[in-house]
Design an enzyme around this catalytic site. Structure first.
Site, PDB file in Angstrom:
ATOM      1  CD  GLU A 164       5.835  14.669  12.705  1.00 38.68           C
ATOM      2  OE1 GLU A 164       4.808  14.021  12.984  1.00 38.68           O
ATOM      3  OE2 GLU A 164       6.996  14.193  12.791  1.00 38.68           O
ATOM      4  CB  CYS A 190      17.563   7.967  10.078  1.00 37.97           C
ATOM      5  SG  CYS A 190      18.057   6.224  10.170  1.00 37.97           S
ATOM      6  CB  VAL A 191      12.239   5.595   9.038  1.00 37.57           C
ATOM      7  CG1 VAL A 191      11.119   4.821   9.722  1.00 37.57           C
ATOM      8  CG2 VAL A 191      11.807   7.017   8.724  1.00 37.57           C
ATOM      9  CG  HIS A 195       5.333   3.655  13.752  1.00 38.93           C
ATOM     10  ND1 HIS A 195       6.575   4.272  13.814  1.00 38.93           N
ATOM     11  CD2 HIS A 195       4.415   4.635  13.909  1.00 38.93           C
ATOM     12  CE1 HIS A 195       6.401   5.568  13.999  1.00 38.93           C
ATOM     13  NE2 HIS A 195       5.102   5.817  14.068  1.00 38.93           N
ATOM     14  CG  PHE A 236      13.489  10.673  -0.453  1.00 38.88           C
ATOM     15  CD1 PHE A 236      12.270  10.920   0.160  1.00 38.88           C
ATOM     16  CD2 PHE A 236      14.089   9.442  -0.253  1.00 38.88           C
ATOM     17  CE1 PHE A 236      11.656   9.962   0.954  1.00 38.88           C
ATOM     18  CE2 PHE A 236      13.487   8.475   0.534  1.00 38.88           C
ATOM     19  CZ  PHE A 236      12.273   8.735   1.148  1.00 38.88           C
TER      20      PHE A 236
END
Length: 167
Positions: free
Chosen positions: A63, A90-91, A98, A123
């Site tokens: 988002e 943070c992924v 996913h 970024f």
């Protein structure tokens, strides 16, 4: 491996920034403990350089681009338009694809914003395999990516201002 010691990023010679410079940080609620550290690093640099900032929170990394474009569109006619955006998220890799979809979505979204908005979108997104790797990038052996994102934003604001002077 990318190491801060291989970079001149922390050499900050932006000249004079616009006196009313403003940065909008768009951050996620997801992985809040890590993103809080990124945000703290951003704020410390912006405060040190007397740059105003606002923080917008969105639910997740996917988002973030929507949060940026929505903020921009809502402030088009305002004097409070930002000079830059910083995307913070943070992924952390899990056991499903996913991770790949979310990382591609936020990367493509920020890239598109950089090509369409008249101000930079920085970024400041960690894409890591473990929480330990995130810690190494929020003040550990790989530097502080929140601070680096803020420094990048200041350099990009200065770069844009130098182009505007040439006109």
């Amino acid at each position: 491996m990318a190491e801060i010691t291989n970079s001149n990023l922390y050499h900050l010679d932006t000249g004079i920034l616009p006196k009313d410079a403003c940065v909008v940080i768009v951050r996620t609620e997801w992985n809040a403990a890590i993103v809080d550290k990124l945000e703290d690093g951003c704020k410390s640099i912006l405060i040190r350089h007397r740059v105003a900032y606002r923080v917008v929170t969105v639910p997740g990394a996917f988002e973030v681009p929507y949060g940026i474009i929505s903020y921009w569109n809502a402030h088009l006619q305002s004097k409070s338009r930002p000079d830059a955006f910083i995307a913070l998220a943070c992924v952390v890799r899990g056991g499903t694809p996913h991770f790949d979809y979310v990382c591609k979505g936020i990367t493509d979204g920020i890239t598109r914003l950089n090509l369409t908005l008249p101000v930079p979108s920085v970024f400041g997104v960690l894409t890591v395999d473990t929480d330990e790797q995130a810690g190494e990038r929020t003040g550990g052996k790989h530097g502080h990516k929140g601070e680096e994102a803020a420094i990048t934003a200041l350099k990009m604001i200065a770069l844009k201002a130098s182009f505007d002077k040439d006109l």
